[in-house]
Scaffold this motif. Structure first.
Motif, PDB file in Angstrom:
ATOM      1  N   ALA A  50       1.284  -1.045   0.209  1.00 15.77           N
ATOM      2  CA  ALA A  50       0.041   0.095  -0.021  1.00 15.77           C
ATOM      3  C   ALA A  50       0.945   1.383  -0.297  1.00 15.77           C
ATOM      4  CB  ALA A  50      -0.210   0.240   1.131  1.00 15.77           C
ATOM      5  N   ASP A  51       0.877   2.061  -0.550  1.00 12.77           N
ATOM      6  CA  ASP A  51       0.922   3.170  -1.007  1.00 12.77           C
ATOM      7  C   ASP A  51       0.888   4.341   0.868  1.00 12.77           C
ATOM      8  OD1 ASP A  51       1.665   5.819  -1.454  1.00 12.77           O
ATOM      9  OD2 ASP A  51       0.812   6.628  -2.441  1.00 12.77           O
ATOM     10  N   GLY A  53       0.508   7.116   1.172  1.00 11.02           N
ATOM     11  CA  GLY A  53      -0.186   8.171   1.220  1.00 11.02           C
ATOM     12  C   GLY A  53      -1.201   8.072   1.056  1.00 11.02           C
ATOM     13  N   ASP A  54      -1.377   6.376   0.545  1.00  9.00           N
ATOM     14  CA  ASP A  54      -2.756   6.410   0.004  1.00  9.00           C
ATOM     15  C   ASP A  54      -3.755   5.830   1.081  1.00  9.00           C
ATOM     16  OD1 ASP A  54      -4.866   7.003  -1.833  1.00  9.00           O
ATOM     17  OD2 ASP A  54      -4.035   5.228  -2.923  1.00  9.00           O
ATOM     18  N   LYS A  55      -4.063   5.657   2.564  1.00 11.99           N
ATOM     19  CA  LYS A  55      -4.830   4.937   3.146  1.00 11.99           C
ATOM     20  C   LYS A  55      -5.653   5.376   3.714  1.00 11.99           C
ATOM     21  CE  LYS A  55      -0.486   2.907   5.615  1.00 11.99           C
ATOM     22  NZ  LYS A  55      -0.008   3.227   6.168  1.00 11.99           N
ATOM     23  N   SER A  56      -6.753   4.731   3.447  1.00 13.15           N
ATOM     24  CA  SER A  56      -8.399   4.982   4.161  1.00 13.15           C
ATOM     25  C   SER A  56      -8.397   4.763   5.052  1.00 13.15           C
ATOM     26  CB  SER A  56      -9.125   3.540   3.970  1.00 13.15           C
ATOM     27  OG  SER A  56      -8.696   2.595   4.204  1.00 13.15           O
ATOM     28  N   GLU A  57      -9.769   5.480   5.532  1.00 16.33           N
ATOM     29  CA  GLU A  57      -9.229   5.744   7.169  1.00 16.33           C
ATOM     30  C   GLU A  57      -9.420   4.619   8.103  1.00 16.33           C
ATOM     31  OE1 GLU A  57     -12.673   8.567  10.386  1.00 16.33           O
ATOM     32  OE2 GLU A  57     -12.866   7.477   8.120  1.00 16.33           O
ATOM     33  N   GLN A  59      -8.168   1.681   7.247  1.00 17.87           N
ATOM     34  CA  GLN A  59      -6.847   1.371   7.318  1.00 17.87           C
ATOM     35  C   GLN A  59      -5.235   1.638   8.136  1.00 17.87           C
ATOM     36  OE1 GLN A  59      -6.011   1.924   2.966  1.00 17.87           O
ATOM     37  NE2 GLN A  59      -4.441  -0.182   3.139  1.00 17.87           N
TER      38      GLN A  59
END
Lengths: 232, 385
Positions: A50-51, A53-57, A59
């Motif tokens: 996973a990036d 900087g691109d995590k969902s809440e 995660q």
């Protein structure tokens, strides 16, 4: 149109090939079902990194290290029992176990606070309400006296919840249920909320004795279903 | 943000931020007993006012004494330990099951300070006093009724020898592995591989994915494992063998056990049919006795810290080998850390703490109660200091 048909046929063939490969590329197809996950079936796990900087809440919450937990179903039942003094397995307390059995599946299974849901809070409140109902019943006068030594349950609401006795009632509730663990600031915040609740529940009939019980049960349920009871 | 959400948030934060001896005592009691400390009419002053006694102990730099007071609460056994152990005893790994002999035996061992390295090999079983339904090899009614009546396990668990209660030969008894609950969950149907996997999950903290090693000899892989799944032997060599070479070599230990008609049956010198059925590769290994070899003792899985014999006969010897390993002690420390600290040991400090607790656990004759006490002191009392 012809092109579309060709593409469709190609896609179908590719899908079938993938299906065949997927079906036959495993170790022990016949036994796998019998022995659950333990029969040597390898689970293909392709994890895409996973990036950050691109995590969902979700995660982000999952990766947070927390040191506070939520009590599980049995811990909640026994905590309510401990602070009210009512043994749910004892005499005259059968209705608590009945409610507990009804809501048990909706109460937390483990201590993971990250998966606590509003449904579980509803179940906690329902269970708390039953404890408070019994605490204001005739069978548990002794336990009630321990929690609220100055309360006259069948007294008029204007007497039992005048300014002085309301403050005393709130203090007794907080001490009995929350163990007096609050800071002054927290206590002040809680007191305001409880004062508002008392005012809302008192109603307009100042001579009512039924209103006294209603206020007691309301404040009791609010305190007993709060985070101070359910947090670990 | 709504006002009630703010109140909750502040409460959540403050519960962690406030950390005087009294607050620590409160938290410690909640974690270990599952309930807050309340005054009782107990004759023992420590139990009559546990919050005061625990606060005093923490203030006087005796945090272990404080934790010990909390472990004297019945709910340490009836609620906390019970719900902690239940997931070890079923395939779904859920605590939403009835109390059973597996759970009761571990709770009893912890209460009585029985060295926990006997958990997979000892001739031991705990039953419950005061229950009308007696222990049965074919049902769980004894433990179910004990739980329904909320019988105080701290006072009523009774130590017995498993062989005397179940009639299984003492040499065939292997701690909780041979309890009825284990039989029902892990020996029923299948090929007796499940029990080995769950022993690794529960006592070594590793599932087969973590043990997967394709570089060890596969001469013990049984006949029900295809050597060319999908017509491609590379799949077997690169995937299947990674688990089967190790697990099938250990699997012989379970050759004489089966769960039939509601009971765990031991048939000495007779290999149960399911060990050798489903022949997909006729030259595969045929189980003829209960011998086992730990092929995972070398290669990458040597890191589990195996000690002593790595081959033997029967489940008892296998259980002894598991509990002699370093991985067992570390796994128990990790599980306890998760129980009382409510988090995984991920960061360096936590990992070091778990490793140190595992060492202490071994030096302390595998005393599980002390491990729980020391861990709770480490992450609740000492954390904020």
């Amino acid at each position: 149109m012809k092109m579309n048909k060709k593409i469709a046929i190609k896609l179908t063939v590719i899908a079938l090939l993938l299906g065949i490969i997927g079906t036959f590329t495993h170790c022990v197809p016949q036994i796998a079902k019998e022995i659950g996950d333990g029969g040597g079936v390898e689970r293909d796990r392709i994890e895409t990194p996973a990036d950050p900087g691109d995590k969902s809440e979700g995660q982000i919450i999952n990766e947070l290290q927390v040191t506070t937990g939520m009590k599980n179903h049995e811990q909640i039942l026994h905590t309510m029992s401990a602070v009210t003094g009512i043994d749910p397995y004892g005499a005259n307390a059968g209705s608590i176990l009945t409610i507990y059995r009804q809501v048990e599946a909706s109460l937390p299974t483990d201590n993971d606070i990250k998966i606590f849901t509003s449904t579980q809070q509803v179940a906690v409140t329902k269970l708390a309400a039953e404890f408070c109902f019994l605490l204001t019943s005739g069978n548990f006068a002794a336990q009630r006296l321990v929690v609220w030594p100055d309360l006259i349950l069948n007294g008029q609401v204007q007497n039992e919840f005048n300014s002085t006795k309301t403050n005393l009632f709130i203090e007794d509730t907080v001490n009995a249920f929350w163990g007096g663990m609050l800071t002054q600031e927290e206590y002040a915040m809680a007191e305001i909320e409880f004062q508002n609740l008392v005012t809302s529940l008192k109603g307009t009939d100042t001579t009512s004795t039924a209103a006294t019980g209603r206020v007691v049960r309301g404040v009791c349920t609010a305190a007993l279903s709060s985070a101070y009871i359910t947090l670990l | 943000m709504k006002k009630h959400q703010l109140v909750l948030l502040v409460s959540l934060i403050s519960l962690n931020a406030v950390a005087g001896p009294r607050e620590k005592a409160w938290k410690l009691h909640n974690r270990l007993a599952g309930v807050p400390p309340v005054k009782t009419t107990n004759q023992d002053p420590d139990l009559a006012d546990p919050l005061k006694a625990m606060t005093d102990a923490i203030s006087q730099n005796r945090p272990e004494d404080a934790a010990e007071i909390a472990t004297k609460h019945p709910n340490f056994y009836n609620v906390v330990l019970k719900n902690w152990i239940k997931p070890w005893t079923n395939r779904e790994q859920t605590p939403r099951i009835e109390l059973n002999d597996y759970v009761a035996t571990i709770i009893g061992m912890i209460r009585d300070d029985v060295p926990f390295n006997q958990v997979l090999s000892g001739d031991i079983l705990y039953t419950v006093n005061g229950v009308t339904a007696v222990y049965s090899n074919t049902d769980n009614n004894h433990y179910r009724d004990a739980e329904r009546a909320n019988i105080n396990l701290m006072n009523n668990l009774m130590r017995q020898t498993q062989s005397a209660v179940t009639g299984m030969p003492a040499t065939a008894v292997a701690g909780v592995i041979t309890t009825r609950a284990s039989g029902e969950s892990f020996f029923s149907a299948g090929t007796n591989r499940r029990v080995n996997r769950f022993n690794f999950i529960n006592y070594m903290c590793r599932d087969y994915e973590a043990l997967h090693d394709v570089n060890i000899p596969d001469y013990r892989v049984r006949r029900d494992v295809e050597r060319n799944p999908g017509g491609d032997s590379r799949t077997y060599k690169s995937k299947c063998v990674g688990c089967h070479a190790g697990q099938d070599a250990l699997g012989g230990a379970y050759a004489y056990y089966d769960f039939v008609n509601g009971r765990l049956v031991y048939s000495p010198m007779v290999v149960v049919t399911k060990m050798n059925h489903n022949v997909y590769y006729k030259d595969g290994y045929v189980t003829t006795d209960d011998s086992w070899i730990n092929t995972w003792a070398s290669g990458q899985n040597a890191a589990l810290g195996w000690r002593g014999a790595t081959s033997g006969n029967g489940v008892k010897q296998l259980g002894e080998m598991f509990t002699r390993s370093k991985a067992f002690s570390q796994c128990m420390a990790k599980k306890v850390f998760q129980l009382v600290c409510l988090k995984e040991a991920i960061n360096t400090d936590d990992v070091e703490m778990v490793n140190s607790l595992a060492d202490q656990f071994e030096q302390n004759n595998y005393n599980m109660k002390d491990l729980i006490i020391n861990t709770s002191v480490g992450c609740i009392v000492n954390e904020d200091e």
